[in-house]
Design a protein around this motif. Structure first.
Motif, PDB file in Angstrom:
ATOM      1  N   ILE A  36     -22.476  25.847 -27.093  1.00 25.67           N
ATOM      2  CA  ILE A  36     -22.576  24.940 -25.945  1.00 25.67           C
ATOM      3  C   ILE A  36     -23.840  25.281 -25.168  1.00 25.67           C
ATOM      4  O   ILE A  36     -24.069  26.432 -24.807  1.00 25.67           O
ATOM      5  CB  ILE A  36     -21.356  25.080 -25.014  1.00 25.67           C
ATOM      6  CG1 ILE A  36     -20.093  24.619 -25.732  1.00 25.67           C
ATOM      7  CG2 ILE A  36     -21.562  24.303 -23.716  1.00 25.67           C
ATOM      8  CD1 ILE A  36     -18.813  24.846 -24.951  1.00 25.67           C
ATOM      9  N   ASP A  40     -25.859  19.855 -22.862  1.00 22.36           N
ATOM     10  CA  ASP A  40     -25.092  19.057 -23.818  1.00 22.36           C
ATOM     11  C   ASP A  40     -23.991  18.277 -23.111  1.00 22.36           C
ATOM     12  O   ASP A  40     -23.243  18.819 -22.317  1.00 22.36           O
ATOM     13  CB  ASP A  40     -24.429  19.943 -24.879  1.00 22.36           C
ATOM     14  CG  ASP A  40     -25.399  20.468 -25.910  1.00 22.36           C
ATOM     15  OD1 ASP A  40     -26.384  19.762 -26.211  1.00 22.36           O
ATOM     16  OD2 ASP A  40     -25.157  21.567 -26.430  1.00 22.36           O
ATOM     17  N   LEU A  45     -21.112  17.467 -27.877  1.00 28.08           N
ATOM     18  CA  LEU A  45     -20.453  18.682 -28.371  1.00 28.08           C
ATOM     19  C   LEU A  45     -19.293  18.337 -29.284  1.00 28.08           C
ATOM     20  O   LEU A  45     -19.128  18.923 -30.352  1.00 28.08           O
ATOM     21  CB  LEU A  45     -19.947  19.519 -27.196  1.00 28.08           C
ATOM     22  CG  LEU A  45     -21.007  20.142 -26.314  1.00 28.08           C
ATOM     23  CD1 LEU A  45     -20.372  20.700 -25.047  1.00 28.08           C
ATOM     24  CD2 LEU A  45     -21.746  21.224 -27.072  1.00 28.08           C
ATOM     25  N   ARG A  81     -20.169  30.680 -24.984  1.00 30.43           N
ATOM     26  CA  ARG A  81     -19.337  29.485 -24.931  1.00 30.43           C
ATOM     27  C   ARG A  81     -19.539  28.691 -26.212  1.00 30.43           C
ATOM     28  O   ARG A  81     -20.656  28.485 -26.649  1.00 30.43           O
ATOM     29  CB  ARG A  81     -19.722  28.612 -23.730  1.00 30.43           C
ATOM     30  CG  ARG A  81     -19.504  29.292 -22.397  1.00 30.43           C
ATOM     31  CD  ARG A  81     -19.876  28.408 -21.243  1.00 30.43           C
ATOM     32  NE  ARG A  81     -21.250  27.936 -21.382  1.00 30.43           N
ATOM     33  CZ  ARG A  81     -21.703  26.851 -20.780  1.00 30.43           C
ATOM     34  NH1 ARG A  81     -20.925  26.104 -20.035  1.00 30.43           N
ATOM     35  NH2 ARG A  81     -22.959  26.484 -20.923  1.00 30.43           N
ATOM     36  N   MET A  83     -17.629  25.308 -28.637  1.00 30.94           N
ATOM     37  CA  MET A  83     -16.621  24.253 -28.724  1.00 30.94           C
ATOM     38  C   MET A  83     -16.072  24.296 -30.132  1.00 30.94           C
ATOM     39  O   MET A  83     -16.815  24.337 -31.100  1.00 30.94           O
ATOM     40  CB  MET A  83     -17.210  22.891 -28.431  1.00 30.94           C
ATOM     41  CG  MET A  83     -16.197  21.790 -28.536  1.00 30.94           C
ATOM     42  SD  MET A  83     -16.772  20.305 -27.738  1.00 30.94           S
ATOM     43  CE  MET A  83     -15.234  19.455 -27.508  1.00 30.94           C
TER      44      MET A  83
END
Length: 85
Positions: A36, A40, A45, A81, A83
């Motif tokens: 991430i 974005d 994502l 981080r 996704m």
């Protein structure tokens, strides 16, 4: 990050098998993982992670596909981080 995701992916079938009695067959889990960036959009994502998820499924299921490659090593960029789809 990839190792953590793979560990989680492998734990899901065992967790489901222990929680749901009488399953007719094994449970498989596939994941798509993308880093991430602050710029974005959520839809971007999601599309990236979802594309990787379907690549994992097409490659035979029960696997992880990641957009976090060797250029994102912990020495060059810290990724905290991701996704997952």
């Amino acid at each position: 990050m990839d190792a953590q995701a793979e560990f989680s992916r492998q734990a899901i079938p065992a967790t489901v098998a222990n929680a749901v009695l009488g399953l007719a067959g094994p449970v498989t889990t596939s994941m798509g993982i993308t880093p991430i960036s602050n710029d974005d959009a959520l839809t971007t994502l999601y599309k990236r992670a979802d594309k990787l998820l379907y690549e994992a499924k097409s490659a035979g299921r029960n696997r992880t596909r990641s957009a976090i490659g060797p250029t994102h090593s912990s020495k060059s960029v810290q990724i905290d981080r991701v996704m997952i789809a």
